[in-house]
Design a protein around this motif. Structure first.
Motif, PDB file in Angstrom:
ATOM      1  N   ARG A  22       0.833  -1.208   0.000  1.00  9.85           N
ATOM      2  CA  ARG A  22       0.000   0.000   0.000  1.00  9.85           C
ATOM      3  C   ARG A  22       0.865   1.256   0.000  1.00  9.85           C
ATOM      4  O   ARG A  22       1.889   1.315   0.681  1.00  9.85           O
ATOM      5  N   GLY A  23       0.435   2.256  -0.760  1.00  8.24           N
ATOM      6  CA  GLY A  23       1.144   3.528  -0.794  1.00  8.24           C
ATOM      7  C   GLY A  23       0.216   4.640  -1.245  1.00  8.24           C
ATOM      8  O   GLY A  23      -0.954   4.406  -1.558  1.00  8.24           O
ATOM      9  N   THR A  24       0.754   5.865  -1.291  1.00  4.50           N
ATOM     10  CA  THR A  24      -0.046   7.028  -1.693  1.00  4.50           C
ATOM     11  C   THR A  24       0.794   7.908  -2.603  1.00  4.50           C
ATOM     12  O   THR A  24       1.963   8.200  -2.313  1.00  4.50           O
ATOM     13  N   LEU A  25       0.191   8.351  -3.708  1.00  2.02           N
ATOM     14  CA  LEU A  25       0.863   9.273  -4.619  1.00  2.02           C
ATOM     15  C   LEU A  25       0.773  10.706  -4.080  1.00  2.02           C
ATOM     16  O   LEU A  25      -0.087  11.009  -3.243  1.00  2.02           O
ATOM     17  N   PRO A  26       1.637  11.611  -4.552  1.00  2.00           N
ATOM     18  CA  PRO A  26       1.576  12.996  -4.088  1.00  2.00           C
ATOM     19  C   PRO A  26       0.219  13.661  -4.297  1.00  2.00           C
ATOM     20  O   PRO A  26      -0.143  14.579  -3.554  1.00  2.00           O
ATOM     21  N   ASN A  27      -0.563  13.218  -5.301  1.00  3.18           N
ATOM     22  CA  ASN A  27      -1.879  13.819  -5.523  1.00  3.18           C
ATOM     23  C   ASN A  27      -2.952  13.268  -4.595  1.00  3.18           C
ATOM     24  O   ASN A  27      -4.118  13.646  -4.684  1.00  3.18           O
ATOM     25  N   GLY A  28      -2.580  12.360  -3.689  1.00  3.72           N
ATOM     26  CA  GLY A  28      -3.524  11.813  -2.727  1.00  3.72           C
ATOM     27  C   GLY A  28      -4.112  10.473  -3.116  1.00  3.72           C
ATOM     28  O   GLY A  28      -4.832   9.861  -2.316  1.00  3.72           O
ATOM     29  N   LEU A  29      -3.825   9.992  -4.313  1.00  4.41           N
ATOM     30  CA  LEU A  29      -4.376   8.707  -4.765  1.00  4.41           C
ATOM     31  C   LEU A  29      -3.747   7.556  -3.987  1.00  4.41           C
ATOM     32  O   LEU A  29      -2.528   7.414  -3.941  1.00  4.41           O
ATOM     33  N   THR A  30      -4.584   6.731  -3.377  1.00  5.96           N
ATOM     34  CA  THR A  30      -4.114   5.531  -2.693  1.00  5.96           C
ATOM     35  C   THR A  30      -3.846   4.447  -3.729  1.00  5.96           C
ATOM     36  O   THR A  30      -4.645   4.241  -4.641  1.00  5.96           O
ATOM     37  N   VAL A  31      -2.724   3.758  -3.585  1.00  2.26           N
ATOM     38  CA  VAL A  31      -2.343   2.719  -4.537  1.00  2.26           C
ATOM     39  C   VAL A  31      -2.068   1.415  -3.802  1.00  2.26           C
ATOM     40  O   VAL A  31      -1.303   1.390  -2.839  1.00  2.26           O
ATOM     41  N   LEU A  32      -2.718   0.340  -4.263  1.00  4.36           N
ATOM     42  CA  LEU A  32      -2.429  -1.006  -3.786  1.00  4.36           C
ATOM     43  C   LEU A  32      -1.833  -1.778  -4.959  1.00  4.36           C
ATOM     44  O   LEU A  32      -2.417  -1.790  -6.051  1.00  4.36           O
ATOM     45  N   ARG A  33      -0.678  -2.391  -4.759  1.00  5.10           N
ATOM     46  CA  ARG A  33      -0.023  -3.128  -5.834  1.00  5.10           C
ATOM     47  C   ARG A  33       0.301  -4.539  -5.352  1.00  5.10           C
ATOM     48  O   ARG A  33       0.576  -4.767  -4.172  1.00  5.10           O
ATOM     49  N   SER A  34       0.254  -5.478  -6.286  1.00  6.90           N
ATOM     50  CA  SER A  34       0.559  -6.869  -5.943  1.00  6.90           C
ATOM     51  C   SER A  34       1.286  -7.508  -7.114  1.00  6.90           C
ATOM     52  O   SER A  34       0.749  -7.589  -8.222  1.00  6.90           O
ATOM     53  N   HIS A  35       2.522  -7.921  -6.869  1.00  9.23           N
ATOM     54  CA  HIS A  35       3.335  -8.597  -7.885  1.00  9.23           C
ATOM     55  C   HIS A  35       2.928 -10.068  -7.934  1.00  9.23           C
ATOM     56  O   HIS A  35       3.055 -10.795  -6.945  1.00  9.23           O
ATOM     57  N   ARG A  36       2.424 -10.508  -9.093  1.00 12.03           N
ATOM     58  CA  ARG A  36       1.978 -11.891  -9.262  1.00 12.03           C
ATOM     59  C   ARG A  36       2.771 -12.515 -10.401  1.00 12.03           C
ATOM     60  O   ARG A  36       2.432 -12.341 -11.579  1.00 12.03           O
ATOM     61  N   PRO A  37       3.854 -13.203 -10.084  1.00 10.46           N
ATOM     62  CA  PRO A  37       4.702 -13.785 -11.127  1.00 10.46           C
ATOM     63  C   PRO A  37       3.902 -14.651 -12.102  1.00 10.46           C
ATOM     64  O   PRO A  37       3.052 -15.451 -11.692  1.00 10.46           O
ATOM     65  N   GLY A  38       4.172 -14.445 -13.374  1.00 11.86           N
ATOM     66  CA  GLY A  38       3.503 -15.232 -14.409  1.00 11.86           C
ATOM     67  C   GLY A  38       2.236 -14.610 -14.950  1.00 11.86           C
ATOM     68  O   GLY A  38       1.750 -15.030 -16.007  1.00 11.86           O
TER      69      GLY A  38
END
Length: 455
Positions: A22-38
């Protein structure tokens, strides 16, 4: 003759639902990322805090029209050019409006993620909302409404919502709007709704896929990071209230050869501690071909091709103001409507008296938990679940914890939960069928007052 040795199954690979970063961009957008190999097809879900109850009075459906208009041109591309650019990326972009939020979904090969995210960012940052395109989308929506009213299942869902929820509640009315409200929507109304509710500070982006070699921080900064807006707080949601006094509403369809059944009420949402037991018990009641309802109504009596029990979250909130729709649905031949309902109520009464069996509980756990790795094979399935958790204000590890809690839930707990979810005297029953044939047999069941409305 010598045969090749039969292959033997290996030890199962440990599996758990993934946890996002989980993270947040400078413009306030919350970002959830998940690395899924393949996973070479990336899935992106954008949740916008633009709930249906935020629609202006008399403009039900404006959120739906806005969501559909996101793909109809930007400040850089006309509608046709935007579609062509998506096609060149091998991407699909869809959007819809629901009670908790507007959802925008993108799927694209990872190799073209940067280009597709740029198009998505343009759609969110500067949608054209051209008058001609809005008029076309409104016309399309108006054309859909007669088809929905002609569908017994859709008509039953509309009737149940209208019965359960007060007239003042947005949940009592069609999610995508009715004719009298949709026909009032124009480009100005869509733009006003967008300006009032769509901004990065109250939105969440979920990105799932094989991110090997992708500098996602740079990609996000160059695309969704360019989207700007104010920092207004999300609109507070009103609590979900409903009247589940036992009653029957027959939506009259003269000459119908089948009756569509929809039996429901509201109950606990995912924040309630009973949710895992409720999921398990409801699955035993009507989640599969081996469930109680199917075993009686389909296998023993031959009344139906299938009947299902389920819980669908309407809105989930940690303060207890949310709720889920608990329902039983199916269709039966017109002439057996009365007996089918009688048997359904008998199943519910016997469930309360005798409880579930350990075998039923074990099969349900196996089906719900054992197949989870298959359910989440695609990036889109994982991204969709993350976005659901965001909209329902759940922790990022909710789905993983749910599977653990399902395994721990005992037969007694599951029985108590499903009995409380479907009390025989607190169910609203909608029947879409021929009232001249089914009204009297249904009245004789004594499951509540019976009222007939035109179909």
């Amino acid at each position: 003759m010598t045969f090749h040795p039969r292959p033997q199954a290996g030890a199962p690979t440990p599996w758990a639902f993934p946890a996002p970063e989980r993270g947040t961009l400078p413009n306030g957008l919350t970002v959830l990322r998940s690395h899924r190999p393949g996973q070479q097809v990336a899935a992106v879900e954008i949740s916008l805090a633009a709930p249906l109850d935020a629609e202006p009075q008399g403009l039900d459906g404006v959120a739906t029209i806005m969501s559909r208009a996101f793909t109809e041109g930007t400040d850089k591309h006309s509608a046709e050019e935007f579609a062509a650019e998506l096609e060149r990326c091998g991407a699909t972009l869809d959007a819809y409006a629901d009670h908790p939020a507007v959802r925008v979904s993108l799927e694209v090969p990872v190799s073209r993620l940067n280009k597709a995210l740029g198009l998505l960012a343009d759609a969110l940052r500067a949608p054209a909302f051209a008058e001609s395109e809005i008029e076309r989308l409104v016309g399309n929506r108006l054309d859909e409404i007669p088809h929905e009213l002609a569908s017994p299942a859709r008509r039953a869902a509309m009737a149940l919502s209208a019965e359960l929820f007060p007239e003042t509640s947005r949940m009592s009315r069609p999610r995508q709007g009715a004719q009298q409200t949709v026909e009032r929507i124009d480009a100005r109304a869509v733009r006003a709704f967008y300006d009032a509710h769509v901004r990065p500070a109250t939105a969440t982006a979920v990105i799932v896929g094989d991110l090997t070699g992708v500098d996602l921080d740079v990609t996000l900064a160059d695309t969704l990071g360019e989207w700007t807006g104010d920092t207004a707080e999300p609109r507070p949601a009103p609590p979900v209230t409903a009247d589940d006094t036992g009653r029957v509403v027959i939506v009259d369809r003269p000459g119908a050869v089948q009756t569509q059944l929809l039996i429901g009420r509201i109950g606990a949402d995912r924040h309630d501690r009973v949710w895992p037991a409720q999921v398990l018990g409801t699955y035993c009641l009507g989640g599969t071909l081996t469930s109680r309802l199917d075993r009686v109504l389909r296998e023993e009596k031959g009344y139906t091709y299938g009947v299902r029990a389920y819980g669908q979250v309407l809105r989930s909130a940690p303060d207890g103001s949310g709720a889920a729709m608990l329902a039983i649905s199916g269709s039966v031949a017109t002439e057996v409507t009365g007996p089918a309902l009688a048997d359904a109520w008998q199943v519910l009464r016997r469930l309360a008296a005798d409880g579930l069996t350990d075998d039923e509980r074990d099969i349900a756990v196996q089906n719900l938990v054992g197949v989870a790795p298959l359910k989440y094979e695609t990036a889109a399935a994982v991204a969709n679940t993350f976005a659901d958790q965001v909209e329902q204000q759940l922790p990022d590890d909710f789905q993983a914890q749910l599977y653990a809690r399902l395994v721990e839930t005992g037969t007694v707990e599951a029985t108590a939960a499903v009995v409380n979810a479907f009390p025989v005297d607190r169910l609203v029953t909608i029947l879409v069928g021929d009232a001249s044939v089914i009204e009297e047999p249904v009245k004789q069941l004594g499951i509540g007052d019976v009222r007939v409305v035109t179909g």
